[in-house]
Write an enzyme that holds these catalytic residues in place. Structure first.
Site, mmCIF file in Angstrom:
data_model
loop_
_atom_site.group_PDB
_atom_site.id
_atom_site.type_symbol
_atom_site.label_atom_id
_atom_site.label_comp_id
_atom_site.label_asym_id
_atom_site.label_seq_id
_atom_site.Cartn_x
_atom_site.Cartn_y
_atom_site.Cartn_z
ATOM 1 C CB CYS A 76 20.999 -10.286 -55.317
ATOM 2 S SG CYS A 76 20.692 -11.383 -56.744
ATOM 3 C CB CYS B 284 25.135 -10.106 -50.886
ATOM 4 S SG CYS B 284 26.638 -9.187 -51.099
ATOM 5 C CB CYS C 146 30.456 -9.645 -50.991
ATOM 6 S SG CYS C 146 28.958 -8.888 -51.428
#
Length: 139
Positions: free
Chosen positions: A13, A87, A91
């Site tokens: 996160c 997020c 990623c």
């Protein structure tokens, strides 16, 4: 024969201070060393959210000693499951990993009363994840 964990899970996160830390707490508590668990954030905070620490303490899980960590490519590469919690596209994506996005309310700036329902939803999702990992091992 050496012990081999069933899987490795990375919770991601933004601040690595609330949702992902609660998820780590639950997965570690419920699965023990059967599943390797780690967490990280794209912009880690200075400390774990105190309301998340308190909410987890209420269910007997201590996350007070955890520290937010920066998301690294190596952490993603070392994980079988990568679970994002807000997020977005920060990623890195690698073939052979299972990516899940858990749309969860951000506990940042909220009191423990508002964090409890988020905590409880995370627990349910972690329990389902453990069942999925166990089922995959049996298949």
């Amino acid at each position: 024969m050496p012990y081999s964990p069933l899987a490795s899970v990375l919770f991601v996160c933004v601040h690595n201070a609330g949702r992902s830390q609660m998820a780590v707490g639950f997965l570690s508590h419920l699965a023990g060393d059967r599943i390797v668990v780690r967490s990280a954030g794209s912009v880690p905070a200075d400390q774990v959210n105190p309301a998340a620490v308190e909410a987890m303490s209420e269910v007997g899980i201590d996350i007070a000693g955890q520290r937010p960590k920066i998301l690294t490519t190596e952490a993603v590469q070392a994980s079988d499951y990568v679970i994002t919690m807000g997020c977005g596209d920060t990623c890195p994506v690698f073939p052979g990993k299972k990516y899940l996005d858990w749309a969860l309310e951000d506990p940042a700036g909220k009191g423990v009363e508002a964090v409890r329902p988020i905590r409880d939803e995370i627990r349910g999702r972690v329990e389902a994840l453990i069942s999925e990992i166990d089922a995959g091992r049996r298949a």
